[in-house]
Design a protein around this motif. Structure first.
Motif, PDB file in Angstrom:
ATOM      1  N   TRP A 363       0.805  -1.228   0.000  1.00 53.00           N
ATOM      2  CA  TRP A 363       0.000   0.000   0.000  1.00 53.00           C
ATOM      3  C   TRP A 363       0.841   1.283   0.000  1.00 53.00           C
ATOM      4  CZ3 TRP A 363       1.843   2.077   4.400  1.00 53.00           C
ATOM      5  CH2 TRP A 363       2.251   1.225   5.425  1.00 53.00           C
ATOM      6  N   ALA A 364       2.158   1.134  -0.204  1.00 53.52           N
ATOM      7  CA  ALA A 364       3.033   2.318  -0.153  1.00 53.52           C
ATOM      8  C   ALA A 364       2.724   3.317  -1.275  1.00 53.52           C
ATOM      9  CB  ALA A 364       4.490   1.882  -0.219  1.00 53.52           C
ATOM     10  N   TYR A 365       2.464   2.825  -2.477  1.00 54.36           N
ATOM     11  CA  TYR A 365       2.223   3.725  -3.617  1.00 54.36           C
ATOM     12  C   TYR A 365       0.967   4.573  -3.426  1.00 54.36           C
ATOM     13  CZ  TYR A 365       1.391   5.321  -8.386  1.00 54.36           C
ATOM     14  OH  TYR A 365       1.149   6.101  -9.481  1.00 54.36           O
ATOM     15  N   PRO A 366      -0.205   3.973  -3.097  1.00 53.98           N
ATOM     16  CA  PRO A 366      -1.390   4.829  -2.873  1.00 53.98           C
ATOM     17  C   PRO A 366      -1.245   5.744  -1.671  1.00 53.98           C
ATOM     18  CG  PRO A 366      -1.875   2.534  -2.371  1.00 53.98           C
ATOM     19  CD  PRO A 366      -0.554   2.534  -3.049  1.00 53.98           C
ATOM     20  N   VAL A 367      -0.506   5.297  -0.642  1.00 46.54           N
ATOM     21  CA  VAL A 367      -0.292   6.185   0.507  1.00 46.54           C
ATOM     22  C   VAL A 367       0.508   7.414   0.094  1.00 46.54           C
ATOM     23  CG1 VAL A 367       0.912   6.383   2.722  1.00 46.54           C
ATOM     24  CG2 VAL A 367      -0.534   4.396   2.263  1.00 46.54           C
ATOM     25  N   LEU A 368       1.521   7.179  -0.730  1.00 46.00           N
ATOM     26  CA  LEU A 368       2.333   8.321  -1.187  1.00 46.00           C
ATOM     27  C   LEU A 368       1.485   9.313  -1.974  1.00 46.00           C
ATOM     28  CD1 LEU A 368       5.139   9.596  -1.331  1.00 46.00           C
ATOM     29  CD2 LEU A 368       5.544   8.277  -3.426  1.00 46.00           C
ATOM     30  N   TRP A 369       0.585   8.802  -2.805  1.00 42.78           N
ATOM     31  CA  TRP A 369      -0.307   9.696  -3.531  1.00 42.78           C
ATOM     32  C   TRP A 369      -1.228  10.447  -2.569  1.00 42.78           C
ATOM     33  CZ3 TRP A 369      -0.674  12.066  -7.887  1.00 42.78           C
ATOM     34  CH2 TRP A 369       0.000  11.591  -9.004  1.00 42.78           C
ATOM     35  N   GLY A 370      -1.674   9.791  -1.561  1.00 46.90           N
ATOM     36  CA  GLY A 370      -2.493  10.468  -0.564  1.00 46.90           C
ATOM     37  C   GLY A 370      -1.733  11.577   0.130  1.00 46.90           C
ATOM     38  N   VAL A 371      -0.457  11.305   0.449  1.00 49.38           N
ATOM     39  CA  VAL A 371       0.373  12.355   1.048  1.00 49.38           C
ATOM     40  C   VAL A 371       0.521  13.532   0.090  1.00 49.38           C
ATOM     41  CG1 VAL A 371       2.683  12.897   1.898  1.00 49.38           C
ATOM     42  CG2 VAL A 371       1.605  10.733   2.548  1.00 49.38           C
ATOM     43  N   PHE A 372       0.724  13.241  -1.194  1.00 50.54           N
ATOM     44  CA  PHE A 372       0.832  14.310  -2.199  1.00 50.54           C
ATOM     45  C   PHE A 372      -0.427  15.193  -2.184  1.00 50.54           C
ATOM     46  CE2 PHE A 372       3.876  11.901  -5.270  1.00 50.54           C
ATOM     47  CZ  PHE A 372       4.930  12.195  -4.420  1.00 50.54           C
ATOM     48  N   ILE A 373      -1.588  14.562  -2.208  1.00 55.12           N
ATOM     49  CA  ILE A 373      -2.843  15.306  -2.291  1.00 55.12           C
ATOM     50  C   ILE A 373      -3.070  16.126  -1.021  1.00 55.12           C
ATOM     51  CG2 ILE A 373      -5.346  15.044  -2.393  1.00 55.12           C
ATOM     52  CD1 ILE A 373      -4.873  12.569  -4.171  1.00 55.12           C
ATOM     53  N   ILE A 374      -2.743  15.528   0.136  1.00 50.08           N
ATOM     54  CA  ILE A 374      -2.933  16.263   1.400  1.00 50.08           C
ATOM     55  C   ILE A 374      -2.024  17.480   1.460  1.00 50.08           C
ATOM     56  CG2 ILE A 374      -2.615  16.123   3.903  1.00 50.08           C
ATOM     57  CD1 ILE A 374      -3.487  13.192   3.695  1.00 50.08           C
ATOM     58  N   ILE A 375      -0.756  17.312   1.088  1.00 50.27           N
ATOM     59  CA  ILE A 375       0.184  18.446   1.120  1.00 50.27           C
ATOM     60  C   ILE A 375      -0.293  19.553   0.178  1.00 50.27           C
ATOM     61  CG2 ILE A 375       2.512  19.175   0.519  1.00 50.27           C
ATOM     62  CD1 ILE A 375       3.499  16.458   1.503  1.00 50.27           C
ATOM     63  N   ALA A 376      -0.655  19.171  -1.041  1.00 49.26           N
ATOM     64  CA  ALA A 376      -1.113  20.176  -2.017  1.00 49.26           C
ATOM     65  C   ALA A 376      -2.375  20.862  -1.531  1.00 49.26           C
ATOM     66  CB  ALA A 376      -1.341  19.517  -3.371  1.00 49.26           C
ATOM     67  N   GLY A 377      -3.329  20.096  -0.968  1.00 49.01           N
ATOM     68  CA  GLY A 377      -4.568  20.692  -0.497  1.00 49.01           C
ATOM     69  C   GLY A 377      -4.348  21.639   0.659  1.00 49.01           C
ATOM     70  N   VAL A 378      -3.506  21.245   1.604  1.00 51.80           N
ATOM     71  CA  VAL A 378      -3.225  22.127   2.740  1.00 51.80           C
ATOM     72  C   VAL A 378      -2.566  23.418   2.285  1.00 51.80           C
ATOM     73  CG1 VAL A 378      -1.848  22.352   4.846  1.00 51.80           C
ATOM     74  CG2 VAL A 378      -3.121  20.250   4.417  1.00 51.80           C
ATOM     75  N   MET A 379      -1.614  23.324   1.353  1.00 54.56           N
ATOM     76  CA  MET A 379      -0.921  24.531   0.880  1.00 54.56           C
ATOM     77  C   MET A 379      -1.873  25.453   0.126  1.00 54.56           C
ATOM     78  SD  MET A 379       2.792  23.002  -0.263  1.00 54.56           S
ATOM     79  CE  MET A 379       3.504  24.627  -0.421  1.00 54.56           C
ATOM     80  N   ILE A 380      -2.745  24.867  -0.692  1.00 53.67           N
ATOM     81  CA  ILE A 380      -3.715  25.696  -1.415  1.00 53.67           C
ATOM     82  C   ILE A 380      -4.660  26.386  -0.433  1.00 53.67           C
ATOM     83  CG2 ILE A 380      -5.687  25.610  -2.995  1.00 53.67           C
ATOM     84  CD1 ILE A 380      -4.220  23.434  -4.547  1.00 53.67           C
ATOM     85  N   TYR A 381      -5.091  25.666   0.606  1.00 51.01           N
ATOM     86  CA  TYR A 381      -5.969  26.245   1.614  1.00 51.01           C
ATOM     87  C   TYR A 381      -5.291  27.423   2.325  1.00 51.01           C
ATOM     88  CZ  TYR A 381      -8.480  26.736   6.021  1.00 51.01           C
ATOM     89  OH  TYR A 381      -9.156  27.246   7.102  1.00 51.01           O
ATOM     90  N   LEU A 382      -4.010  27.200   2.705  1.00 52.01           N
ATOM     91  CA  LEU A 382      -3.288  28.280   3.381  1.00 52.01           C
ATOM     92  C   LEU A 382      -3.090  29.489   2.462  1.00 52.01           C
ATOM     93  CD1 LEU A 382      -0.581  26.199   5.306  1.00 52.01           C
ATOM     94  CD2 LEU A 382      -2.621  27.303   6.254  1.00 52.01           C
ATOM     95  N   PHE A 383      -2.785  29.248   1.199  1.00 55.34           N
ATOM     96  CA  PHE A 383      -2.586  30.366   0.256  1.00 55.34           C
ATOM     97  C   PHE A 383      -3.866  31.162   0.048  1.00 55.34           C
ATOM     98  CE2 PHE A 383       1.077  27.871  -1.844  1.00 55.34           C
ATOM     99  CZ  PHE A 383       1.961  28.391  -0.932  1.00 55.34           C
ATOM    100  N   ARG A 384      -4.985  30.460   0.011  1.00 54.09           N
ATOM    101  CA  ARG A 384      -6.258  31.160  -0.149  1.00 54.09           C
ATOM    102  C   ARG A 384      -6.611  31.955   1.109  1.00 54.09           C
ATOM    103  NH1 ARG A 384      -9.387  29.859  -4.498  1.00 54.09           N
ATOM    104  NH2 ARG A 384     -11.259  30.557  -3.392  1.00 54.09           N
ATOM    105  N   ARG A 385      -6.291  31.391   2.288  1.00 50.75           N
ATOM    106  CA  ARG A 385      -6.515  32.125   3.533  1.00 50.75           C
ATOM    107  C   ARG A 385      -5.699  33.409   3.591  1.00 50.75           C
ATOM    108  NH1 ARG A 385      -8.367  29.740   8.315  1.00 50.75           N
ATOM    109  NH2 ARG A 385      -7.794  31.772   9.217  1.00 50.75           N
ATOM    110  N   MET A 386      -4.492  33.330   3.042  1.00 49.32           N
ATOM    111  CA  MET A 386      -3.613  34.524   3.007  1.00 49.32           C
ATOM    112  C   MET A 386      -3.868  35.383   1.779  1.00 49.32           C
ATOM    113  SD  MET A 386      -0.002  33.033   4.441  1.00 49.32           S
ATOM    114  CE  MET A 386       0.056  31.652   3.318  1.00 49.32           C
ATOM    115  N   LYS A 387      -4.877  35.020   0.969  1.00 51.41           N
ATOM    116  CA  LYS A 387      -5.287  35.769  -0.237  1.00 51.41           C
ATOM    117  C   LYS A 387      -4.147  35.892  -1.236  1.00 51.41           C
ATOM    118  CE  LYS A 387      -8.889  38.394   2.122  1.00 51.41           C
ATOM    119  NZ  LYS A 387      -9.453  39.733   2.431  1.00 51.41           N
ATOM    120  N   TRP A 388      -3.363  34.830  -1.320  1.00 51.52           N
ATOM    121  CA  TRP A 388      -2.352  34.771  -2.358  1.00 51.52           C
ATOM    122  C   TRP A 388      -2.915  34.174  -3.635  1.00 51.52           C
ATOM    123  CZ3 TRP A 388       2.663  32.782   0.539  1.00 51.52           C
ATOM    124  CH2 TRP A 388       3.026  33.756   1.478  1.00 51.52           C
ATOM    125  N   LEU A 389      -4.058  33.540  -3.493  1.00 53.32           N
ATOM    126  CA  LEU A 389      -4.737  32.966  -4.650  1.00 53.32           C
ATOM    127  C   LEU A 389      -6.162  33.520  -4.733  1.00 53.32           C
ATOM    128  CD1 LEU A 389      -3.683  29.211  -4.797  1.00 53.32           C
ATOM    129  CD2 LEU A 389      -3.236  30.979  -6.489  1.00 53.32           C
TER     130      LEU A 389
END
Length: 389
Positions: A363-389
């Motif tokens: 299950w390492a491959y799907p977990v890694l993809w999940g980590v990718f999506i979580i990191i990207a989602g958190v960063m996008i959320y933070l950027f929108r909160r700071m009105k960078w996006l």
């Protein structure tokens, strides 16, 4: 030799080739060239050399004589200067004359007219030099005015026709020289035919004032056209900077600078009418020349506003383009920042080590993809909160 008394400091030099080229596209421009190209005056010629420096707009010059009396006017056209001068000498006493020479390529006619009125070849040379500086001089009781006439062109939104126009005002009448016919003088001719106001009884100085005032009125029309054009460009820039080309703004600014130089020259001429022409301008005509000065001062103020407006439009254009570029760079930077940790993780698990614990887990491959999506989602959320996006 006739002594010259310079009434004004010399005014702006001839327009540069670049200015003329720019003006031909939108505003201030001489009308289209004829087949005969403008002649360049060779350097080193002796003073008084009669060479027409300009374009040939007519096949044959027009010599027109208008005799003005309180009861009406009489117009006649002549083929030769001699015939015109004979008709001038035979005019009824008490009439004011207006001699017009339209088309300056036959220099002998210019020379003959200036010589008849007691002026030297230097004056004829100035008349034939269409790129000479505007000026006003009193020459033995004759007022000599060299200037330009600007009229709105019919073929363009803010196009203009520029004509070289000179006048001699004597005690008996007015002599005008122009390289081609100009609409600026037509209102004066209509007033003469209609007989309204003082135009038939005002005398030569009043007739000269009427000509210069009509030319200045047309110049104000040019200013109004430029104001409308700049307002339109301002609206376009407010919608989107990409709807306006930088070349258009630069061309408009160059043309407005030409208008400013012309307005300043007209102001200097109007000031000269009041300060240097006491021997020919009567006290009765002084209010009209003061009004001419007021109009010229207004033209200077309005052209200065146009210049500030055009400069402001160009600065706004640069600011809008820069802001747009900053927005693009911000978006690209945000996406680059999002992919930075993802690239880091992908680089780690892309290494060719044989003993990596996660490589053997199902299950390492799907977990890694999940980590990718979580990191990207958190960063996008933070950027929108700071009105960078």
């Amino acid at each position: 030799m006739t002594k010259r008394k310079n009434a004004l400091t010399e005014l702006p030099q001839k327009a540069t080739a670049q200015a003329r080229k720019a003006l031909s596209k939108i505003p201030l421009t001489r009308s289209r060239k004829t087949e005969d190209a403008a002649i360049e005056k060779a350097p080193g010629l002796p003073p008084g050399s009669l060479i027409y420096v300009g374009e040939r707009y007519l096949d044959e010059p027009i010599l027109r004589l208008t005799l003005i009396a309180p009861g009406g006017i009489e117009e006649s056209q002549h083929q030769t200067v001699e015939g015109l001068l004979s008709a001038l000498e035979a005019r009824p006493p008490g009439t004011t004359f207006w001699v017009e020479l339209i088309g300056l390529h036959e220099t002998d006619k210019v020379a003959a007219l200036t010589e008849h009125f007691g002026l030297g070849r230097l004056v004829a040379e100035d008349i034939l030099t269409t790129d000479a500086r505007p000026k006003l001089e009193m020459l033995d009781g004759v007022l000599f005015v060299l200037s330009k006439v600007i009229t709105p062109a019919k073929s363009s939104e803010i196009g203009a026709d520029i004509s070289h126009y000179c006048t001699l005002v004597t005690h008996d009448g007015v002599v005008s020289f122009s390289e081609r016919a100009t609409r600026a003088i037509e209102p004066v001719r209509k007033r003469l035919k209609g007989g309204k106001g003082r135009i038939r009884i005002g005398g030569p100085t009043y007739l000269g004032w009427a000509i210069w005032d009509a030319a200045l009125d047309y110049f104000h029309q040019m200013i109004d056209r430029f104001e409308d054009r700049l307002d339109h460009l301002d609206d376009e820039l407010q919608i989107s900077a990409h709807r306006v080309e930088l070349a258009t703004l630069h061309r408009i600014r160059s043309q407005v600078n030409e208008l400013c130089r012309f307005a300043r020259s007209q102001r200097e001429l109007a000031q000269g009418f009041l300060s240097e022409t006491e021997e020919i301008v009567s006290e009765e005509d002084q209010p009209f020349f003061r009004d001419l000065l007021d109009h010229s001062l207004q033209a200077v103020e309005e052209t200065e506003k146009l210049r500030e407006h055009s400069a402001g439009l160009r600065e706004f254009y640069y600011t809008a383009i820069s802001h747009r570029m900053n927005e693009v760079m911000k978006v690209l930077t945000v996406f680059s920042t999002i992919f930075l940790p993802l690239t880091f993780l992908a680089g780690i698990y892309g290494m060719n080590f044989e003993h990596m614990p996660e490589l053997k887990v199902d299950w390492a491959y799907p977990v890694l993809w999940g980590v990718f999506i979580i990191i990207a989602g958190v960063m996008i959320y933070l950027f929108r909160r700071m009105k960078w996006l």
